[in-house]
Each structure stands twice: as C-alpha cells, then as structure tokens.
Design a protein around this motif. Sequence first.
Motif, PDB file in Angstrom:
ATOM      1  N   ASP A 142       1.063  -9.927  -9.719  1.00  0.00           N
ATOM      2  CA  ASP A 142       2.211  -9.186  -9.212  1.00  0.00           C
ATOM      3  C   ASP A 142       2.397  -8.018 -10.166  1.00  0.00           C
ATOM      4  N   ARG A 200       1.498  -7.165  -4.604  1.00  0.00           N
ATOM      5  CA  ARG A 200       0.337  -8.020  -4.846  1.00  0.00           C
ATOM      6  C   ARG A 200      -0.864  -7.108  -5.045  1.00  0.00           C
ATOM      7  N   GLU A 255      -7.287 -14.404  -3.461  1.00  0.00           N
ATOM      8  CA  GLU A 255      -6.230 -14.324  -4.462  1.00  0.00           C
ATOM      9  C   GLU A 255      -6.744 -14.497  -5.890  1.00  0.00           C
TER      10      GLU A 255
END
Length: 180
Positions: free
Chosen positions: A107, A116, A102
Amino acid sequence: MIMTYKECLKKYKNDYQIRKAIDSGYIKKLESGIYSDKDFEFETTIISKKYPKAVFTMNSAFYYLGLTDSIPDKYHLVTDKDASKISDQRVVQYFDNFKSLELGMIDYEVDGELIRMYGNERMLLELFRNKKRLPYDYYKEIIQNYRKRIEKMDIAFIQDMAQELPKSDFILDAFETEVL
C-alpha cells in the motif's frame, strides 16, 4: 471521501436519496459509479477506487517509486488473468496469474491516498520480465536508479519472489548481471 455507487447506496439507502445528496451539494458525481464529498479528487485516487482489485505496475509504479522522471500518459494496472477487460481509455491493463498477482504488493501513498502498487523489489523483477517491451533508454534509466538503491533492498526477498514468477532463471540471471 471518495465512494463507489455501492458505498453511496449503503450510506443514502436508495437512488432517490443519492440524487438528493448530489442536488444539495453533499456529494458530487465524479464519473460513472464514483462519488465524493469533496470538490476535487486526484485521478489516481479515482482509478484506484474504480478498480479496487487492480495493482499499479510498470510505468506508473516506476514513476511513483521515483525510478524515472517520465510521467506516464496512462495508468498501468495489472489484474488477474481471468478479470474482465478494463475499457477505460486512461488505463493500460496487464494480466497476471492470481497466484503471483499480490506478490510484492504494497500500500503506497500517492496524492495523499493509499493505492495498491508493487514495491521496489517486485518492480525490479517486472522490469526484467518486460525488458523487451521497454525503450532502451527508459530501461537503462531505471536500471541505473536501481543500482543506486540496491543497498536498501531486500535481496533475499527478490530471489524468493523470482522463484514464484515465470522465467525465474532468466530473471535471476538478469538481476545478478545487471544490478549486483
């Protein structure tokens, strides 16, 4: 609104009520496990809903970020290295360490829905990490577009993020020689 089977169960309570909602036209079954109250949903939205832990990367992200005008023929998603293999013919799957999965994710709005995806800075690092796998002309096109937008990018963030990824010395060297 697009929904998974689990979300439909929450709303309609059981399979019978879901089938009844489909028969009466309140919702439509778009594909296995994916439902919508609209007649049409973009495929990007369906893929994003179907694989909620995946992150759009590589060819998909380069296209959505406007770094190339080559429309990818498949959706490029990255998942945790321990995730199950995605057996969807529309998807090219990459695996990454959960610690860095991540990192640099944002977003991003595509076709009116948030997905994502990796942002500009992370995708620049992914470009260097995957340089040998990409066609030369495609790589050059993306590098040239990065050179045009480097003033708007967070260079400190790029350097910090590169330290968290494998091949950090190679990535930083490529960043300094090819973009700066």
